[in-house]
Every structure is written in C-alpha cells, then in structure tokens.
Design a protein around this motif. Sequence first.
Motif, PDB file in Angstrom:
ATOM      1  N   PHE A  50      28.301  37.001   0.983  1.00 51.71           N
ATOM      2  CA  PHE A  50      29.051  36.761   2.210  1.00 51.71           C
ATOM      3  C   PHE A  50      28.764  35.352   2.711  1.00 51.71           C
ATOM      4  O   PHE A  50      27.615  34.997   2.982  1.00 51.71           O
ATOM      5  N   GLU A  51      29.814  34.547   2.833  1.00 50.52           N
ATOM      6  CA  GLU A  51      29.670  33.202   3.381  1.00 50.52           C
ATOM      7  C   GLU A  51      29.962  33.233   4.887  1.00 50.52           C
ATOM      8  O   GLU A  51      30.729  34.054   5.364  1.00 50.52           O
ATOM      9  N   GLY A  52      29.349  32.313   5.615  1.00 52.75           N
ATOM     10  CA  GLY A  52      29.621  32.208   7.046  1.00 52.75           C
ATOM     11  C   GLY A  52      28.912  33.238   7.897  1.00 52.75           C
ATOM     12  O   GLY A  52      29.399  33.601   8.977  1.00 52.75           O
TER      13      GLY A  52
ATOM     14  N   MET B 276      31.564  45.247   8.201  1.00 53.29           N
ATOM     15  CA  MET B 276      31.036  43.918   8.485  1.00 53.29           C
ATOM     16  C   MET B 276      32.093  43.007   9.082  1.00 53.29           C
ATOM     17  O   MET B 276      31.794  42.158   9.921  1.00 53.29           O
ATOM     18  N   ARG B 277      33.332  43.205   8.670  1.00 50.94           N
ATOM     19  CA  ARG B 277      34.412  42.415   9.264  1.00 50.94           C
ATOM     20  C   ARG B 277      34.702  42.874  10.688  1.00 50.94           C
ATOM     21  O   ARG B 277      34.840  42.066  11.602  1.00 50.94           O
ATOM     22  N   GLU B 278      34.766  44.179  10.887  1.00 57.69           N
ATOM     23  CA  GLU B 278      35.072  44.724  12.216  1.00 57.69           C
ATOM     24  C   GLU B 278      34.009  44.323  13.236  1.00 57.69           C
ATOM     25  O   GLU B 278      34.317  44.023  14.395  1.00 57.69           O
ATOM     26  N   ARG B 279      32.759  44.342  12.830  1.00 56.96           N
ATOM     27  CA  ARG B 279      31.647  44.031  13.742  1.00 56.96           C
ATOM     28  C   ARG B 279      31.349  42.530  13.797  1.00 56.96           C
ATOM     29  O   ARG B 279      30.389  42.113  14.452  1.00 56.96           O
ATOM     30  N   ASN B 280      32.145  41.759  13.072  1.00 59.14           N
ATOM     31  CA  ASN B 280      31.982  40.302  13.029  1.00 59.14           C
ATOM     32  C   ASN B 280      30.613  39.895  12.491  1.00 59.14           C
ATOM     33  O   ASN B 280      30.077  38.847  12.856  1.00 59.14           O
ATOM     34  N   ILE B 281      30.060  40.731  11.622  1.00 54.39           N
ATOM     35  CA  ILE B 281      28.813  40.380  10.955  1.00 54.39           C
ATOM     36  C   ILE B 281      29.090  39.328   9.884  1.00 54.39           C
ATOM     37  O   ILE B 281      28.333  38.377   9.707  1.00 54.39           O
ATOM     38  N   ALA B 282      30.188  39.537   9.156  1.00 49.27           N
ATOM     39  CA  ALA B 282      30.624  38.592   8.124  1.00 49.27           C
ATOM     40  C   ALA B 282      32.145  38.589   8.132  1.00 49.27           C
ATOM     41  O   ALA B 282      32.777  39.445   7.528  1.00 49.27           O
TER      42      ALA B 282
END
Length: 204
Positions: A114-116, A179-185
């Motif tokens: 995962f980048e960013g 991870m996308r929904e929680r803005n982790i990655a």
Amino acid sequence: MHVTVRKYADKAPLIDGLVPSVRDGFVPLLRRTPGFKGYVAFGSEDGHVVSVTIFHDAKSAMRADDRVREGVVSSLRDLLPNPPEVMTGEALLHEVSKVQRDSGPGMFATVRLFEGIGPREEVLPLAREHVFLTIKGAPGFRGYYAFLDEADSSRGVSASLFDTREHAMEANAWVVSVMRERNIAPNPPRVMAGQVAIVAAAED
C-alpha cells in the motif's frame, strides 16, 4: 518480529526449479541463523518469485542479510542473477494460527503493498481495530504480518497466509475495501499472491 519481503521480478516460471536448492540448502542455512522464526516462498500469479522472511528482531535480521546473500550467490546465482526488490520493517501487527514446518499443499500467500500510508500513530490503531482483529477470524486464516517499509514509511506491507486461494482472495478483497473506507490506505495496493512452494519455521 522483523519481516523482510523480497521480490525477484519475472522469475515465477522458475519456482519449481528453485525449490530443491532453497529447501535443501538455503532453508537449513536460515534455520541455523540466530533469531530465525519463519520463511515462505512462492511464485506469484503476476510472474515473480516472492519470499517472506521473519526474524525475532531487526538485529537478527540484519545479521542474517549476509547469509541470505551468500546463500543466493552460492546455490541460486544461475537462476536468480539479479538482486531483488526488498521491503523490510518491524511487524506492527502479527498473528499465526497454525505453523506448518515443511513445504506442502494447502497454503496460499498474499503480499499487499500500500502506497501513501499515513503516519504510524494514526494508521496503526485503525488497522488494528478494523483489519487485524477481523482477519484473524477469517475462514482458513493461517498467519498475518504487517509493517511499514523502513526505506519509505508511507509504504505499508502486509503478508498473509491462508489455507486456500479462495479464502485468501475473499480476505484480500475485504481488507482492501475496509482500508479504503477507513482511509487507512486510499490507494489500491499492489498485490502479489500465489500457492506456497516452500514454508519453514524455526525448530524448537
């Protein structure tokens, strides 16, 4: 725990030929290295040879680097002439439910890059609460390690083991979504996945 992922680009077609040398020469070398905990290697479905090596701590992993290089040069130089892409770091989250000591069927590995990734102090609690606690209970779960790459702390890396490809892919889709929904990655990961060719754990 300290985890190192190595990717040998475009070498997956050679995995069957690599197994005897790695299993009979390289793995015993690793097992004699202080701090060794585990090793997995597979040919990824996107064409690479990928290995995951686990040591007790960073100091042990650093001491092992010379042995890794020596082992590759002495027994695998003809098949793997170019140095791998390396990602390494302290395991921030890890769990193993079933240790298998020898190579065999029934293990499927997935490495996600995962980048960013945001700052550790922000990301780690979210990952622990929304990813780690659930993935441990996923069907077919065998093991999970996650770390931030020492060379680039905005790159998160996770390695997971499941009993089958189906269970691994189900878990992978769920992890990426959460991870996308929680803005982790926020960015889609690069995924390397494949049937395990070699697995080894430290001898008791």
